[in-house]
Enzyme design. Sequence first.
Site, short mmCIF file in Angstrom:
data_model
loop_
_atom_site.label_atom_id
_atom_site.label_comp_id
_atom_site.label_asym_id
_atom_site.label_seq_id
_atom_site.Cartn_x
_atom_site.Cartn_y
_atom_site.Cartn_z
N LYS A 60 0.85 -1.20 0.00
CA LYS A 60 0.00 0.00 0.00
C LYS A 60 0.88 1.24 0.00
O LYS A 60 1.81 1.34 0.80
CB LYS A 60 -0.93 0.01 1.22
CG LYS A 60 -1.98 1.12 1.16
CD LYS A 60 -2.92 1.10 2.34
CE LYS A 60 -2.39 1.87 3.53
NZ LYS A 60 -2.31 3.33 3.32
N HIS A 62 1.23 5.73 -0.52
CA HIS A 62 0.68 7.09 -0.62
C HIS A 62 1.68 7.81 -1.52
O HIS A 62 2.65 8.41 -1.04
CB HIS A 62 0.64 7.78 0.75
CG HIS A 62 -0.48 7.35 1.63
ND1 HIS A 62 -1.81 7.50 1.29
CD2 HIS A 62 -0.49 6.79 2.87
CE1 HIS A 62 -2.58 7.05 2.28
NE2 HIS A 62 -1.80 6.60 3.24
N ARG A 92 -5.43 6.29 -2.27
CA ARG A 92 -5.66 7.67 -2.72
C ARG A 92 -6.90 8.29 -2.06
O ARG A 92 -7.03 9.50 -2.03
CB ARG A 92 -5.80 7.65 -4.25
CG ARG A 92 -6.23 8.92 -4.92
CD ARG A 92 -5.25 10.07 -4.71
NE ARG A 92 -5.69 11.26 -5.42
CZ ARG A 92 -6.71 12.03 -5.07
NH1 ARG A 92 -7.45 11.73 -4.02
NH2 ARG A 92 -7.02 13.10 -5.78
N LYS A 93 -7.81 7.45 -1.61
CA LYS A 93 -9.07 7.95 -1.02
C LYS A 93 -9.73 8.99 -1.91
O LYS A 93 -10.02 10.11 -1.51
CB LYS A 93 -8.85 8.50 0.39
CG LYS A 93 -8.29 7.46 1.36
CD LYS A 93 -8.18 7.97 2.78
CE LYS A 93 -7.63 6.94 3.73
NZ LYS A 93 -6.18 6.69 3.59
N ILE A 97 -16.37 13.89 -7.81
CA ILE A 97 -17.36 13.37 -8.76
C ILE A 97 -16.67 12.43 -9.74
O ILE A 97 -15.44 12.44 -9.86
CB ILE A 97 -18.07 14.52 -9.51
CG1 ILE A 97 -17.06 15.36 -10.32
CG2 ILE A 97 -18.85 15.40 -8.53
CD1 ILE A 97 -17.71 16.38 -11.25
N GLY A 98 -17.46 11.61 -10.43
CA GLY A 98 -16.90 10.58 -11.30
C GLY A 98 -15.94 11.12 -12.34
O GLY A 98 -14.82 10.59 -12.51
N TYR A 220 -5.69 1.19 17.47
CA TYR A 220 -5.12 -0.09 17.06
C TYR A 220 -5.82 -1.28 17.72
O TYR A 220 -6.26 -1.22 18.86
CB TYR A 220 -3.63 -0.17 17.43
CG TYR A 220 -2.74 0.69 16.57
CD1 TYR A 220 -2.67 0.50 15.19
CD2 TYR A 220 -1.94 1.67 17.14
CE1 TYR A 220 -1.83 1.27 14.40
CE2 TYR A 220 -1.09 2.45 16.36
CZ TYR A 220 -1.04 2.24 14.99
OH TYR A 220 -0.21 3.00 14.21
P1 5BU Z 1 -0.09 2.72 10.72
O1 5BU Z 1 1.29 3.26 10.76
O2 5BU Z 1 -0.14 1.20 10.79
O3 5BU Z 1 -1.00 3.34 11.75
O4 5BU Z 1 -0.61 3.15 9.27
C1 5BU Z 1 -1.92 2.91 8.83
C2 5BU Z 1 -2.06 3.15 7.35
O5 5BU Z 1 -3.40 2.85 6.96
C3 5BU Z 1 -1.81 4.58 6.86
O6 5BU Z 1 -1.15 4.51 5.61
C4 5BU Z 1 -3.18 5.19 6.68
O7 5BU Z 1 -3.26 6.08 5.57
C5 5BU Z 1 -4.05 3.98 6.38
N1 5BU Z 1 -5.42 4.09 6.91
C6 5BU Z 1 -5.73 4.14 8.26
O8 5BU Z 1 -4.84 4.15 9.10
N2 5BU Z 1 -7.02 4.17 8.65
C7 5BU Z 1 -8.06 4.19 7.80
O9 5BU Z 1 -9.22 4.19 8.20
C8 5BU Z 1 -7.73 4.14 6.40
C9 5BU Z 1 -6.43 4.08 5.99
BR1 5BU Z 1 -9.09 4.12 5.16
#
Ligand code: 5BU
Length: 264
Positions: A60, A62, A92-93, A97-98, A220
Amino acid sequence: MRADEAWGARWRSCAHPLSHRFMETAAEKGTLVVLAADLGSTEELVSIIHQVGPHIAALKTHVDMVEDFSQESWQEVVDAAHSHDLMLFEDRKFADIGRVSQTQMGGIYDIRSWADIVTAHRVSGPDIIDGIAAGWDDVQRIGGVFLLAQMSSRGNLLSEGYTDETIATGAASPHVLGYIGNGSSPDEISSLRGKVGEGKMIWTPGVNLSAEEGVLGQRYGHPSDAIRAGSDGVIVGTGIHGSDDPVAAAKAYADATWAALMSR
Ligand code: 5BU
């Protein structure tokens, strides 16, 4: 282990081909870990991919977090991921709009040309999904969308009614591979799984083996609990890339998630 034996009903019921690709990689490596590679340079990304690649099932990203982005440097990240049989999942979230989402699949990062999976919010309406799929069409590629049905961060506005609408939208679209659920809450994951059924993936961020609470509102839960509650992939960032020993950490997450899938 054979993927169909490992995944059971999920293997038989998920229609999107990329869900099978994920389940196969997961079964080959014995891991349900999706690495959230939240790092600032392509060099660091390539390095962590080669370190933990054998213990993760998808990558995953960003892409807009990377400070040295260029088409060439990003290609090295893509090649590193492919060398470990990892799909690229750009978180990317999308939320517009489409038509605009279709355009945003291109642009400077050209997400459509390398991402296999992207995330999208349901907030703007159901047509965002067709917009994203049209972005992949524009470069003759196929991808899958994960809709945010829940989030892991505290105080988010994704109410139960919103979750239900999101699932109804996803169920009606062949482009929707699955849903993001709240990995910090086994109860919320179970409830989401009950509504989704067997036919789509659920992947869950908000997972850590030790931390009780993350920074800036992140929450968490334990990876084993998330999988037993019905998650198919745990999205782990800090727990791996923030560890003193990322390889040992990735292996610990891999073992915990695989054992939980076997017990499920
Ligand atoms: P962490 O370091 O394990 O806390 O990172 C979590 C990742 O998951 C981070 O890249 C966020 O952009 C992504 N994330 C999140 O934490 N919670 C959400 O609800 C969503 C994405 Br959707």
